[in-house]
Enzyme design. Structure first.
Site, PDB file in Angstrom:
ATOM      1  N   HIS A 266       4.555   0.122 -27.848  1.00 16.35           N
ATOM      2  CA  HIS A 266       4.825  -0.699 -26.672  1.00 16.35           C
ATOM      3  C   HIS A 266       4.470   0.097 -25.424  1.00 16.35           C
ATOM      4  O   HIS A 266       4.791   1.287 -25.319  1.00 16.35           O
ATOM      5  CB  HIS A 266       6.310  -1.083 -26.649  1.00 16.35           C
ATOM      6  CG  HIS A 266       6.612  -2.306 -25.843  1.00 16.35           C
ATOM      7  ND1 HIS A 266       7.687  -3.121 -26.091  1.00 16.35           N
ATOM      8  CD2 HIS A 266       5.978  -2.862 -24.781  1.00 16.35           C
ATOM      9  CE1 HIS A 266       7.713  -4.122 -25.235  1.00 16.35           C
ATOM     10  NE2 HIS A 266       6.676  -3.977 -24.416  1.00 16.35           N
TER      11      HIS A 266
ATOM     12  N   ILE B  22       1.273  -4.535 -24.749  1.00 17.77           N
ATOM     13  CA  ILE B  22       1.183  -4.087 -23.363  1.00 17.77           C
ATOM     14  C   ILE B  22       1.733  -5.211 -22.503  1.00 17.77           C
ATOM     15  O   ILE B  22       1.192  -6.323 -22.481  1.00 17.77           O
ATOM     16  CB  ILE B  22      -0.258  -3.660 -22.983  1.00 17.77           C
ATOM     17  CG1 ILE B  22      -0.293  -3.135 -21.554  1.00 17.77           C
ATOM     18  CG2 ILE B  22      -1.286  -4.755 -23.235  1.00 17.77           C
ATOM     19  CD1 ILE B  22      -1.566  -2.368 -21.218  1.00 17.77           C
ATOM     20  N   GLU B  23       2.834  -4.932 -21.811  1.00 19.37           N
ATOM     21  CA  GLU B  23       3.625  -5.996 -21.183  1.00 19.37           C
ATOM     22  C   GLU B  23       3.643  -5.893 -19.664  1.00 19.37           C
ATOM     23  O   GLU B  23       3.930  -4.832 -19.092  1.00 19.37           O
ATOM     24  CB  GLU B  23       5.065  -5.949 -21.726  1.00 19.37           C
ATOM     25  CG  GLU B  23       5.950  -7.065 -21.229  1.00 19.37           C
ATOM     26  CD  GLU B  23       7.261  -7.167 -21.992  1.00 19.37           C
ATOM     27  OE1 GLU B  23       8.123  -7.946 -21.563  1.00 19.37           O
ATOM     28  OE2 GLU B  23       7.427  -6.470 -23.020  1.00 19.37           O
ATOM     29  N   VAL B  24       3.346  -7.021 -19.007  1.00 15.20           N
ATOM     30  CA  VAL B  24       3.418  -7.192 -17.548  1.00 15.20           C
ATOM     31  C   VAL B  24       2.699  -6.049 -16.814  1.00 15.20           C
ATOM     32  O   VAL B  24       3.278  -5.342 -15.995  1.00 15.20           O
ATOM     33  CB  VAL B  24       4.885  -7.340 -17.074  1.00 15.20           C
ATOM     34  CG1 VAL B  24       4.912  -7.885 -15.656  1.00 15.20           C
ATOM     35  CG2 VAL B  24       5.678  -8.279 -17.972  1.00 15.20           C
TER      36      VAL B  24
END
Length: 269
Positions: free
Chosen positions: A115, A159-161
């Site tokens: 993550h 891969i977040e925001v």
């Protein structure tokens, strides 16, 4: 369990840069079955959902059960749970633990999805629940973490925001499969929660979510219908409308009279 032709890690990596993959977070067998019928490529699932029933419902999607950060402490605990998840029908595991833990799992042949960017369990380090990578320094830190994760042996990373241009550049520069949650179409897969897609989430709705149905309204309608049905049942009981003759088992009149006579004699009358 149904036979399947499920994608492998190698299959997914071969698709990097070829087409956009789809991924959903599902938490029930009904959602898993719907994802199967819809042709969704990958599923994020709670480990407890895995098992024969899950694979009967969704034999085809690549399943990534989440080893939630904080539920386990040592690398041995993470590996024990990872092996359980793979044995129960998972294809890889999500893990936001440290690089040492990921290396240990890699060494044992366990496929790991890491993550990057906004990591909810570690959001205090990046300023809370907000976008990450909006400055050159912050974006480069995500790239540094990407390389470290890749070198530790992860095959994929959520891969977040993160700004789309940043995520796209990182995705092009890494061999890992990059799974976008609010990080744009320059990644290899697009990931949403089924709750958001279905509109059943009554809480905060993230910017990247797209709602395709209004299940919350449907749940409200069903709850109103449930309450109304229960009220009608109670009223029928009080009025004597239920049970009616059609709800009862009949007995031949002669048999009934014989029973009543025997009952009376048993009472000594």
């Amino acid at each position: 369990m149904k036979k399947h032709n499920r994608a492998t890690v190698a299959d997914l990596l071969a698709l990097k840069g070829q087409r956009q993959l789809t991924m959903l977070r599902v938490t029930s067998l009904e959602e898993a079955e719907a994802a199967e019928k819809a042709g969704i490529d990958m599923l994020s699932v709670p480990p407890a959902l895995l098992g024969p029933a899950f694979r009967e419902a969704a034999p085809s999607p690549f399943a990534i059960p989440g080893l939630e950060y904080g539920d386990y402490v040592s690398a041995e605990e993470y590996m024990r749970e990872a092996f359980k998840a793979l044995k129960a029908g998972g294809d890889a595991v999500y893990c936001a633990a440290g690089l040492q833990t990921i290396r240990r799992m890699r060494d044992e042949g366990i496929p790991v999805c890491g993550h990057l960017g906004l990591i909810p369990s570690k959001a205090t380090w990046t300023g809370g629940f907000r976008a990450v990578g909006k400055t050159a320094a912050s974006a480069f830190e995500i790239w540094r973490q990407t390389k470290a994760l890749e070198e530790a042996g992860a095959f994929a990373a959520e891969i977040e925001v993160v700004p789309g241009d940043v995520a796209a550049a990182i995705s092009r520069a890494t061999s890992m499969l990059m799974i976008s949650m609010g990080a744009g179409s320059g990644c290899d897969a697009q990931y949403l929660f089924a709750d958001d897609v279905l509109g059943s989430n009554r809480g905060h709705r993230p910017r990247h979510a797209k709602v395709y149905r209004d299940f919350a309204a449907e749940y409200d309608r069903l709850q109103n219908e449930r309450t109304a049905a229960f009220k009608e049942f109670a009223e029928d009981v009080r009025s004597g409308a239920y049970p009616a003759k059609g709800h009862l088992v009949a007995i031949d009149e002669g048999e009934l009279q014989t029973f009543l006579r025997l009952l009376a004699e048993g009472d000594g009358r």
